[in-house]
Design a protein around this motif. Structure first.
Motif, PDB file in Angstrom:
ATOM      1  N   CYS A  97       0.836  -1.192   0.000  1.00 56.32           N
ATOM      2  CA  CYS A  97       0.000   0.000   0.000  1.00 56.32           C
ATOM      3  C   CYS A  97       0.878   1.252   0.000  1.00 56.32           C
ATOM      4  O   CYS A  97       2.032   1.216   0.418  1.00 56.32           O
ATOM      5  CB  CYS A  97      -0.921  -0.034   1.217  1.00 56.32           C
ATOM      6  SG  CYS A  97      -2.288   1.115   1.113  1.00 56.32           S
ATOM      7  N   TYR A 102      -1.286   2.507   8.029  1.00 58.50           N
ATOM      8  CA  TYR A 102      -2.463   1.763   7.582  1.00 58.50           C
ATOM      9  C   TYR A 102      -3.507   2.757   7.075  1.00 58.50           C
ATOM     10  O   TYR A 102      -3.470   3.934   7.444  1.00 58.50           O
ATOM     11  CB  TYR A 102      -3.056   0.903   8.708  1.00 58.50           C
ATOM     12  CG  TYR A 102      -3.489   1.647   9.948  1.00 58.50           C
ATOM     13  CD1 TYR A 102      -4.759   2.233  10.031  1.00 58.50           C
ATOM     14  CD2 TYR A 102      -2.651   1.742  11.051  1.00 58.50           C
ATOM     15  CE1 TYR A 102      -5.160   2.899  11.166  1.00 58.50           C
ATOM     16  CE2 TYR A 102      -3.035   2.415  12.190  1.00 58.50           C
ATOM     17  CZ  TYR A 102      -4.304   2.995  12.251  1.00 58.50           C
ATOM     18  OH  TYR A 102      -4.694   3.662  13.374  1.00 58.50           O
ATOM     19  N   CYS A 106      -5.993  -0.856   3.071  1.00 56.04           N
ATOM     20  CA  CYS A 106      -5.227  -2.011   3.521  1.00 56.04           C
ATOM     21  C   CYS A 106      -5.595  -2.450   4.937  1.00 56.04           C
ATOM     22  O   CYS A 106      -4.888  -3.259   5.527  1.00 56.04           O
ATOM     23  CB  CYS A 106      -3.726  -1.727   3.426  1.00 56.04           C
ATOM     24  SG  CYS A 106      -3.150  -0.460   4.549  1.00 56.04           S
TER      25      CYS A 106
HETATM   26 ZN   LIG Z   1      -2.780   1.497   3.297  1.00 56.13          ZN
END
Ligand SMILES: [Zn+2]
Lengths: 284, 93
Positions: A97, A102, A106
């Motif tokens: 990603c 995060y 993802c």
């Molecule tokens: Zn991500």
């Protein structure tokens, strides 16, 4: 063997592998894989256990925990909760990603906030987790399922946390495994003598044959040992944890295997191309 | 020639070894995982002089891809065929 012809099938036959499904239930599938080699059947078994991707809680940020269990104990329990991963292909691996830690492409965020205010024990279960993505919810077996117990609270106890669930494979951590077990058997009568039974007196009495023996001809006890025989009938039963359908575990397992092979083949081509440009690397 | 495959294990190693060994132009094929805590798999191929290790490796990979494709297709056909015991709502056990 003709190299340009059909390359598969054991013992020189050209029929190729085939599959017979015996039973398909909500959480398990049993099938027979025939006309292939032990190594291929074992690859399918291994890949179903360890390399089919699912979604599982990977990071937990605890805001309040006044329960009897330690933070890391609860974090570990949360990781093991199966999360519906039917749409796992829509989620990227964080390593692939563009984000730094995060993001919604993802990961899935689940929050939990439970406080016990009454005089009796309150249970916190997987049903108390609130997902920010309706496609990825903790698995619920049916309407009678009360959820997976995480911790019990007495009056005044509170648990408030945020979980980040990520895509992963069981090769990294068993919590990502879509299966709770894969039964794998071949040669139920032990004609090939791959198994040596530990016995007191009589192997026949102490080691009853499995159910799969019904599907094979009983061997003649006087027949000479065929040392050239190879296994070519594999009885496989896969039981899932609920995050994926059993039939999807098998097909995604095969797909994972195909992706690996394709990747290695591509790497081989690239390695060869770079070698032809630059002769300083390896040599024949 | 020895090929070193990063992040691969017995899952690929054993099946690929079997597939390469089926090729009659191959004299020897074996694989090993030198150390369990190093994610690496070595596969050695020795061929007759009619071909090369790289060609044989490529063919082994392609043959295994073809084989897996047959298994996937057979499995999907079998699922859609539906000629088996089926109980969607059954709860384990
Ligand atoms: Zn991500």
């Amino acid at each position: 063997m003709d190299l340009s012809g059909a390359p598969y099938g054991s013992l020189g036959t050209l029929s190729g592998p085939s599959i017979t499904i015996q039973e398909l239930k909500k959480d398990r599938i049993s099938f027979i894989l025939t006309e292939t080699d032990l190594s291929v059947a074992n690859s399918l078994r291994r890949v179903m256990i360890a390399e089919v991707p699912t979604i599982a809680i990977d990071m937990v940020e605890i805001e309040t925990n006044t329960t009897v269990l330690a933070d890391e104990f609860i974090a570990h329990r949360l990781g093991m909760i199966p999360i519906d991963s039917t749409d796992v292909e829509r989620i990227k691996y964080t390593r692939d990603c563009t984000c730094s830690q995060y993001c919604s492409e993802c990961s899935v965020e689940l929050t939990l906030h439970v406080k016990c205010t009454e005089d009796r024990t309150k249970i916190v279960t997987s049903k108390d987790l609130v997902s920010n993505n309706p496609q990825f919810q903790p698995v619920v077996e049916d309407k009678n399922d009360q959820g997976i117990l995480i911790v019990k609270l007495r009056k005044g106890h509170e648990l408030k946390l945020k979980c980040i669930a990520k895509k992963g494979v069981a090769k990294e951590h068993a919590k990502w495994s879509p299966v709770s077990g894969v039964a794998f058997e071949y040669d139920p009568y032990n004609k090939l003598r791959h198994t040596h039974y530990w016995i007191e007196e009589d192997a026949g009495k102490e080691w009853p044959v499995s159910g799969n023996a019904k599907l094979e001809a009983e061997p003649n006890p006087d027949a000479p040992f065929d040392y050239n025989a190879k296994p070519d009938r594999f009885y496989i039963e896969t039981e899932t944890v609920g995050s994926l359908k059993p039939e999807d575990v098998v097909s995604m397992g095969m797909k994972t295997l195909l992706d690996k092979l394709g990747y290695v083949q591509m790497q081989l081509k690239e390695e060869l191309a770079s070698h032809q440009q630059d002769q300083t690397g390896w040599s024949y | 020639m020895t090929f070193s495959l990063k992040d691969e294990d017995h899952t690929l190693g054993n099946a690929l070894r079997y597939m390469i060994m089926k090729n009659p132009e191959v004299d020897y094929c074996g694989y090993s995982i030198p150390h369990p805590s190093e994610a690496k798999m070595n596969i050695r191929v020795q061929t007759t002089d009619r071909t090369s290790a790289i060609e044989v490796m490529d063919k082994g990979l392609q043959d295994l891809i073809d084989l897996c494709t047959v298994v996937v297709d057979a499995f999907k056909a079998e699922v859609s065929n539906g000629d088996f015991e089926y109980d969607e709502d059954a709860v384990w056990p």
